[in-house]
Enzyme design. Structure first.
Site, PDB file in Angstrom:
ATOM      1  N   CYS A 109       0.835  -1.197   0.000  1.00 32.47           N
ATOM      2  CA  CYS A 109       0.000   0.000   0.000  1.00 32.47           C
ATOM      3  C   CYS A 109       0.881   1.262   0.000  1.00 32.47           C
ATOM      4  O   CYS A 109       1.490   1.575  -0.998  1.00 32.47           O
ATOM      5  CB  CYS A 109      -0.974  -0.034   1.186  1.00 32.47           C
ATOM      6  SG  CYS A 109      -2.314   1.169   1.065  1.00 32.47           S
ATOM      7  N   HIS A 123      -3.341  -5.770   1.314  1.00 30.79           N
ATOM      8  CA  HIS A 123      -2.572  -5.953   2.552  1.00 30.79           C
ATOM      9  C   HIS A 123      -2.455  -7.420   2.970  1.00 30.79           C
ATOM     10  O   HIS A 123      -3.276  -7.911   3.750  1.00 30.79           O
ATOM     11  CB  HIS A 123      -3.241  -5.174   3.686  1.00 30.79           C
ATOM     12  CG  HIS A 123      -3.094  -3.696   3.568  1.00 30.79           C
ATOM     13  ND1 HIS A 123      -2.173  -2.976   4.298  1.00 30.79           N
ATOM     14  CD2 HIS A 123      -3.747  -2.802   2.784  1.00 30.79           C
ATOM     15  CE1 HIS A 123      -2.259  -1.689   3.983  1.00 30.79           C
ATOM     16  NE2 HIS A 123      -3.211  -1.563   3.068  1.00 30.79           N
ATOM     17  N   GLU A 149      -0.443  -8.634   5.096  1.00 35.76           N
ATOM     18  CA  GLU A 149      -0.119  -8.742   6.533  1.00 35.76           C
ATOM     19  C   GLU A 149      -1.384  -8.827   7.393  1.00 35.76           C
ATOM     20  O   GLU A 149      -1.305  -9.185   8.569  1.00 35.76           O
ATOM     21  CB  GLU A 149       0.768  -7.567   6.978  1.00 35.76           C
ATOM     22  CG  GLU A 149       0.043  -6.249   7.253  1.00 35.76           C
ATOM     23  CD  GLU A 149      -0.286  -5.468   5.992  1.00 35.76           C
ATOM     24  OE1 GLU A 149      -0.246  -6.043   4.891  1.00 35.76           O
ATOM     25  OE2 GLU A 149      -0.597  -4.260   6.124  1.00 35.76           O
TER      26      GLU A 149
END
Length: 226
Positions: A87, A196, A198
């Site tokens: 991002c 994302h 993560e």
């Protein structure tokens, strides 16, 4: 020897702790890196996490690109160090010219936050080898300036060289050209994407899936087998 993966924190970074946690869950040693420190503290790879570094003033990632840590990171990345930009991290990589193209405001001019389906286009980079080409995954997407753009020549080169790493499925969320969600450099050590991973590393949070964990297990295997 334990694999050490650094995560850089800039003023306004939001997802550094999630990235550090993902590194830990995958089995590596997470190392916090501060944007004003040129020393990468002997890490083996670096993650530039998401957020709004420097409040996105001027352009997203435009000021962070000049932080002291980036001086060393750019040098090391060009020498082959694996770097993942997520991002805002992807935006910083384009501003630093480590990846081609630029990120523009979403075509609908709204912040978007949703689970996003992606297709893995390149499973041969340092960060994607635990996936297979054509595999479909779902990870969270949340951004305002996520519309990937580049000139036609650059886009054609990315396609011809297999450097489109991820493509949006089931609807383009932001108007990114050719549905591009993430790209890699020619060497495959630098990868940037807007969604994302993560936030999708364990079933109790995020999407309820672990589709993002492969980014972090991929780089660990790459480094261990180097």
């Amino acid at each position: 020897m334990t694999t050490r993966i650094g995560v850089v924190t800039f003023p306004g970074t939001l997802d550094d702790q999630d990235a550090l946690r993902a590194v830990r869950i995958a089995g590596a040693e997470p190392v916090s890196l501060w944007h004003r420190d040129k020393d990468l503290h002997q890490v083996d790879a670096v993650v530039l996490a998401g957020g709004f570094s420097y409040g996105d003033y001027l352009r997203a990632g435009a000021i962070s690109r000049f932080s002291p840590v980036m001086e060393t990171l750019i040098e090391q990345a060009k020498a082959g160090m694996p770097v993942l930009g997520i991002c805002n991290g992807f935006q910083i990589l384009t501003e630093a010219h480590l990846l081609p193209g630029a990120m523009l405001r979403n075509n609908h001019l709204h912040f978007i936050c949703r689970d996003q389906k992606l297709r893995v286009e390149n499973a041969e980079t340092a960060w994607t080898s635990d996936y297979s080409a054509g595999q479909e995954i779902s990870v969270p997407l949340k951004n305002m300036d996520g519309r990937y753009t580049a000139d036609e020549r650059t886009l054609d080169e990315l396609e011809a060289e297999g450097r489109v790493a991820f493509r949006y499925l089931d609807g383009n969320p932001n108007g990114s050209l050719r549905d591009i969600a993430g790209i890699t450099n020619a060497a495959g050590n630098i990868v940037g994407l807007m969604p994302h991973p993560e936030h999708a590393v364990e079933p109790l949070v995020g999407t309820g899936r672990t589709d993002g964990l492969g980014f972090f297990t991929s780089i660990i295997k790459k480094l261990v087998n180097a």
